[in-house]
Design an enzyme around this catalytic site. Structure first.
Site, short mmCIF file in Angstrom:
data_model
loop_
_atom_site.label_atom_id
_atom_site.label_comp_id
_atom_site.label_asym_id
_atom_site.label_seq_id
_atom_site.Cartn_x
_atom_site.Cartn_y
_atom_site.Cartn_z
N ALA A 72 0.87 -1.18 0.00
CA ALA A 72 0.00 0.00 0.00
C ALA A 72 0.90 1.23 0.00
O ALA A 72 2.06 1.16 0.44
CB ALA A 72 -0.88 -0.01 1.23
N GLY A 117 0.62 -5.08 0.80
CA GLY A 117 -0.54 -5.11 -0.09
C GLY A 117 -0.27 -5.81 -1.42
O GLY A 117 -1.19 -6.34 -2.04
N GLU A 120 -0.69 -9.38 -0.81
CA GLU A 120 -2.12 -9.62 -0.58
C GLU A 120 -2.90 -9.65 -1.90
O GLU A 120 -3.79 -10.49 -2.09
CB GLU A 120 -2.67 -8.54 0.35
N1 CO8 Z 1 4.56 3.19 -0.69
C1 CO8 Z 1 4.94 4.38 -1.24
N2 CO8 Z 1 6.08 4.55 -1.92
C2 CO8 Z 1 6.89 3.48 -2.05
C3 CO8 Z 1 6.56 2.22 -1.51
C4 CO8 Z 1 5.34 2.11 -0.79
N3 CO8 Z 1 4.91 0.94 -0.29
N4 CO8 Z 1 7.57 1.37 -1.77
C5 CO8 Z 1 8.49 2.05 -2.47
N5 CO8 Z 1 8.09 3.34 -2.65
C6 CO8 Z 1 8.79 4.42 -3.34
C7 CO8 Z 1 9.93 4.96 -2.51
O1 CO8 Z 1 9.46 5.89 -1.57
C8 CO8 Z 1 10.80 5.57 -3.59
O2 CO8 Z 1 10.25 6.80 -3.99
P1 CO8 Z 1 11.17 8.15 -3.94
O3 CO8 Z 1 12.24 7.89 -4.95
O4 CO8 Z 1 10.22 9.22 -4.34
O5 CO8 Z 1 11.70 8.25 -2.55
C9 CO8 Z 1 10.61 4.63 -4.77
O6 CO8 Z 1 9.40 3.91 -4.52
C10 CO8 Z 1 11.74 3.59 -4.89
O7 CO8 Z 1 11.86 2.93 -3.66
P2 CO8 Z 1 13.23 2.80 -2.84
O8 CO8 Z 1 14.13 3.95 -3.16
O9 CO8 Z 1 12.90 2.55 -1.42
O10 CO8 Z 1 13.82 1.50 -3.55
P3 CO8 Z 1 14.85 0.45 -2.86
O11 CO8 Z 1 15.31 -0.42 -3.98
O12 CO8 Z 1 15.86 1.13 -2.05
O13 CO8 Z 1 13.93 -0.42 -1.86
C11 CO8 Z 1 11.98 -1.63 -1.16
C12 CO8 Z 1 12.88 -1.20 -2.35
C13 CO8 Z 1 12.76 -2.59 -0.26
C14 CO8 Z 1 10.76 -2.36 -1.75
C15 CO8 Z 1 11.55 -0.39 -0.38
O14 CO8 Z 1 11.03 0.58 -1.29
C16 CO8 Z 1 10.51 -0.65 0.66
O15 CO8 Z 1 10.80 -1.17 1.72
N6 CO8 Z 1 9.23 -0.30 0.36
C17 CO8 Z 1 8.15 -0.46 1.31
C18 CO8 Z 1 7.71 -1.91 1.42
C19 CO8 Z 1 6.62 -2.05 2.46
O16 CO8 Z 1 6.83 -1.85 3.63
N7 CO8 Z 1 5.41 -2.45 2.00
C20 CO8 Z 1 4.26 -2.61 2.86
C21 CO8 Z 1 3.49 -1.33 2.92
S1 CO8 Z 1 2.16 -1.39 4.10
C22 CO8 Z 1 0.96 -2.26 3.34
O17 CO8 Z 1 1.12 -2.74 2.23
C23 CO8 Z 1 -0.32 -2.40 4.08
C24 CO8 Z 1 -1.43 -3.04 3.25
C25 CO8 Z 1 -2.78 -2.91 3.92
C26 CO8 Z 1 -3.22 -1.48 4.00
C27 CO8 Z 1 -4.54 -1.37 4.65
C28 CO8 Z 1 -5.14 -0.01 4.50
C29 CO8 Z 1 -5.03 0.88 5.68
#
Ligand code: CO8
Length: 267
Positions: A72, A117, A120
């Site tokens: 998400a 997400g 999921e």
């Molecule tokens: N949301 C928003 N932006 C994201 C997300 C995300 N989940 N993942 C990556 N991005 C963005 C980064 O912010 C970055 O943008 P910017 O360049 O503008 O800063 C761009 O994508 C590239 O990402 P990274 O620079 O972080 O790339 P890396 O190669 O260094 O890392 C990762 C890749 C490991 C995937 C890292 O981006 C990461 O950890 N992302 C988050 C993963 C995560 O925690 N996902 C779970 C999110 S919570 C969720 O899914 C809940 C679901 C249920 C919701 C219920 C509703 C309330």
């Protein structure tokens, strides 16, 4: 059907629909806009495809190579109230239920990250193909969250409750080999191109079967997943009886007896 969306790509080729989440700069994270557009698309598709005239199979994937869906949209969630967050969870859950209720098989083609997400959404498809670089996980607890698009329910059903708890409480990454070993992933491919081609081949083979029978099998298996076995058997017996009224059943059995290939119409 409206096929113009800002965050999604939708195309149909050779009776196979492909839905691509298209926010590669944010690793295809599921913003409210993505879920709202996906909801419109899936509802419209479901209505238009009642007679299998739009597509007989579907692929869900993410744009570019780095991510299927990295979860998400975390940035969008930082300003949500509790009520807004619950509504967002329900919207995402509705999309998972829509995938499950479509009358055709849906394959999630997972390239790169399928976290939170993303994992999921993949689990709500009929099964998951993945590239060798795919990474799965439910990392929500690392953000002070819990899974909200069905992960607390579907992961247990797919890999068993204890393994699902271990993955969810730790928030750890699950590499693709382990994902296959525990039953989350069905097949692993060298590249995204090979995976998409593999999904098309697989769906094309399934499409030689009666679309109605494939749908009924999907419906009964999904419904039975939430029932005790005796109730599930009841659903199965009713569907088994009902399908005897279909033209496809008459055609399939007649073709066998007449030693020819069946021509199914989905009726
Ligand atoms: N949301 C928003 N932006 C994201 C997300 C995300 N989940 N993942 C990556 N991005 C963005 C980064 O912010 C970055 O943008 P910017 O360049 O503008 O800063 C761009 O994508 C590239 O990402 P990274 O620079 O972080 O790339 P890396 O190669 O260094 O890392 C990762 C890749 C490991 C995937 C890292 O981006 C990461 O950890 N992302 C988050 C993963 C995560 O925690 N996902 C779970 C999110 S919570 C969720 O899914 C809940 C679901 C249920 C919701 C219920 C509703 C309330």
């Amino acid at each position: 059907m409206n096929t113009n969306y800002e965050t999604l790509l939708f195309e149909v080729e050779n009776d196979i629909a492909t839905v691509t989440v298209n926010r590669p700069k944010a690793l295809n994270a599921l913003s409210e806009q993505v879920h709202t557009e996906l909801n419109s698309l899936l509802r419209e598709f479901k209505e238009a495809n009642k007679d299998f005239s739009v597509a007989k199979g579907m692929i869900l994937t993410g744009a570019e190579d780095k991510a299927f869906i990295a979860g998400a949209d975390i940035k969008g969630m930082t300003t949500m109230t509790a009520d807004e967050a619950e509504a967002f969870a329900r919207l995402g859950q509705d999309n998972t239920l829509l995938f499950e209720s479509l009358n055709i098989p849906v394959i999630a083609c997972v390239n790169g990250y399928a976290l939170g997400g993303g994992c999921e959404m993949a689990m709500s498809c009929d099964f998951i193909f993945a590239t060798k670089t795919a990474v799965f996980g439910q990392p929500e607890v690392k953000l002070g969250l819990i899974p909200g698009f069905g992960g607390t329910q579907r992961l247990s059903k797919l890999v068993g409750r204890n393994r699902a708890k271990e993955i969810t409480y730790s928030g750890r990454n699950v590499a693709v080999d382990e994902a296959k070993e525990i039953g989350l992933v069905v097949s692993i491919f060298e590249s995204k191109e090979e995976m998409l081609a593999g999904a098309v081949t697989y769906l094309s083979k399934m499409m030689r079967n009666s679309p109605l029978a494939v749908y009924e099998a999907k419906r009964v298996m999904n419904e039975g997943n939430d029932l005790v076995v005796s109730e599930g058997l009841n659903v199965e017996a009713k569907a088994f009886g009902a399908i005897f009224n279909s033209e496809d059943m008459k055609e399939g059995t007649a073709a066998f007896v007449e030693k020819r290939k069946p021509v199914f119409t989905g009726k």
